[in-house]
Motif scaffolding. Structure first.
Motif, PDB file in Angstrom:
ATOM      1  N   LYS A  24       0.959  -1.038  -0.082  1.00 62.74           N
ATOM      2  CA  LYS A  24      -0.088   0.015  -0.064  1.00 62.74           C
ATOM      3  C   LYS A  24       1.059   1.111  -0.028  1.00 62.74           C
ATOM      4  O   LYS A  24       1.821   1.358   0.685  1.00 62.74           O
ATOM      5  N   ASP A  25       0.420   2.213  -0.799  1.00 62.55           N
ATOM      6  CA  ASP A  25       1.140   3.424  -1.122  1.00 62.55           C
ATOM      7  C   ASP A  25       2.554   3.241  -1.582  1.00 62.55           C
ATOM      8  O   ASP A  25       3.749   4.371  -1.200  1.00 62.55           O
ATOM      9  N   ALA A  26       2.700   2.212  -2.159  1.00 65.24           N
ATOM     10  CA  ALA A  26       4.222   2.233  -2.791  1.00 65.24           C
ATOM     11  C   ALA A  26       4.390   3.015  -4.059  1.00 65.24           C
ATOM     12  O   ALA A  26       3.353   3.674  -4.685  1.00 65.24           O
ATOM     13  N   ILE A  27       5.728   3.260  -4.400  1.00 69.13           N
ATOM     14  CA  ILE A  27       5.883   4.005  -5.495  1.00 69.13           C
ATOM     15  C   ILE A  27       6.367   3.259  -6.595  1.00 69.13           C
ATOM     16  O   ILE A  27       7.286   2.218  -6.270  1.00 69.13           O
ATOM     17  N   VAL A  28       5.696   3.138  -7.787  1.00 69.62           N
ATOM     18  CA  VAL A  28       5.743   1.809  -8.731  1.00 69.62           C
ATOM     19  C   VAL A  28       6.513   2.659 -10.144  1.00 69.62           C
ATOM     20  O   VAL A  28       5.902   3.862 -10.549  1.00 69.62           O
ATOM     21  N   LYS A  43      -3.828   2.486  -9.313  1.00 73.08           N
ATOM     22  CA  LYS A  43      -3.649   3.730  -8.893  1.00 73.08           C
ATOM     23  C   LYS A  43      -4.198   3.971  -7.560  1.00 73.08           C
ATOM     24  O   LYS A  43      -3.684   4.924  -6.928  1.00 73.08           O
ATOM     25  N   ASN A  44      -5.312   3.145  -7.164  1.00 76.85           N
ATOM     26  CA  ASN A  44      -5.945   3.436  -5.677  1.00 76.85           C
ATOM     27  C   ASN A  44      -4.862   2.730  -4.805  1.00 76.85           C
ATOM     28  O   ASN A  44      -5.079   3.173  -3.474  1.00 76.85           O
ATOM     29  N   LYS A  45      -4.091   2.174  -5.085  1.00 75.95           N
ATOM     30  CA  LYS A  45      -3.174   1.237  -4.088  1.00 75.95           C
ATOM     31  C   LYS A  45      -1.888   1.882  -3.937  1.00 75.95           C
ATOM     32  O   LYS A  45      -1.239   1.564  -3.054  1.00 75.95           O
ATOM     33  N   ILE A  46      -1.360   2.590  -4.900  1.00 74.64           N
ATOM     34  CA  ILE A  46      -0.034   3.179  -4.947  1.00 74.64           C
ATOM     35  C   ILE A  46      -0.051   4.866  -4.510  1.00 74.64           C
ATOM     36  O   ILE A  46      -1.087   5.405  -4.619  1.00 74.64           O
ATOM     37  N   SER A  47       1.171   5.383  -3.976  1.00 68.51           N
ATOM     38  CA  SER A  47       1.091   6.671  -3.865  1.00 68.51           C
ATOM     39  C   SER A  47       1.401   7.334  -5.228  1.00 68.51           C
ATOM     40  O   SER A  47       1.226   8.623  -5.329  1.00 68.51           O
ATOM     41  N   GLU A  48       2.375   6.807  -5.991  1.00 69.55           N
ATOM     42  CA  GLU A  48       2.958   7.560  -7.170  1.00 69.55           C
ATOM     43  C   GLU A  48       3.025   6.437  -8.089  1.00 69.55           C
ATOM     44  O   GLU A  48       3.554   5.244  -7.903  1.00 69.55           O
ATOM     45  N   GLY A  49       2.975   6.585  -9.425  1.00 75.11           N
ATOM     46  CA  GLY A  49       3.102   5.564 -10.515  1.00 75.11           C
ATOM     47  C   GLY A  49       4.051   6.427 -11.657  1.00 75.11           C
ATOM     48  O   GLY A  49       3.534   7.372 -12.026  1.00 75.11           O
ATOM     49  N   TYR A  50       4.862   5.923 -12.049  1.00 71.53           N
ATOM     50  CA  TYR A  50       5.566   6.264 -13.258  1.00 71.53           C
ATOM     51  C   TYR A  50       5.767   5.383 -14.187  1.00 71.53           C
ATOM     52  O   TYR A  50       6.273   4.162 -14.220  1.00 71.53           O
ATOM     53  N   GLY A  51       5.273   5.728 -15.649  1.00 74.27           N
ATOM     54  CA  GLY A  51       5.278   4.850 -16.520  1.00 74.27           C
ATOM     55  C   GLY A  51       6.277   5.140 -17.720  1.00 74.27           C
ATOM     56  O   GLY A  51       6.105   6.558 -18.028  1.00 74.27           O
ATOM     57  N   PHE A  52       7.059   4.353 -18.266  1.00 75.15           N
ATOM     58  CA  PHE A  52       7.719   4.906 -19.254  1.00 75.15           C
ATOM     59  C   PHE A  52       7.811   3.848 -20.501  1.00 75.15           C
ATOM     60  O   PHE A  52       7.748   2.786 -20.360  1.00 75.15           O
ATOM     61  N   ASP A  53       7.415   4.372 -21.646  1.00 73.57           N
ATOM     62  CA  ASP A  53       7.525   3.730 -22.850  1.00 73.57           C
ATOM     63  C   ASP A  53       7.896   4.451 -24.190  1.00 73.57           C
ATOM     64  O   ASP A  53       7.236   5.652 -24.278  1.00 73.57           O
ATOM     65  N   LYS A  54       8.692   4.088 -24.895  1.00 76.68           N
ATOM     66  CA  LYS A  54       9.238   4.900 -25.961  1.00 76.68           C
ATOM     67  C   LYS A  54       8.174   5.294 -27.132  1.00 76.68           C
ATOM     68  O   LYS A  54       8.439   6.087 -27.867  1.00 76.68           O
TER      69      LYS A  54
END
Length: 64
Positions: A24-28, A43-54
């Protein structure tokens, strides 16, 4: 990327398998996130999420 019924089914199965391991509240960080389906699903489980795709232009949604 095509979004066939099989693609959606496999994505849903993978998400269910992985979501149990995310605290819970992980940064992914999601590498190769395509359009961010996984991050949107958790998104409701994490505090922040970063996605990278070229292949995808930058965009922001709430905490993602």
């Amino acid at each position: 990327m095509k979004n066939t019924l099989l693609d959606r089914l496999i994505r849903r199965i993978r998400t269910k398998m992985v979501i149990k391991e995310i605290e819970k509240d992980a940064i992914v960080c999601d590498l190769g996130c395509d359009e961010g389906h996984f991050l949107k699903a958790i998104k409701n489980k994490i505090s922040e999420g970063y996605g990278f795709d070229k292949k995808i232009n930058n965009y922001t949604i709430d905490n993602l």
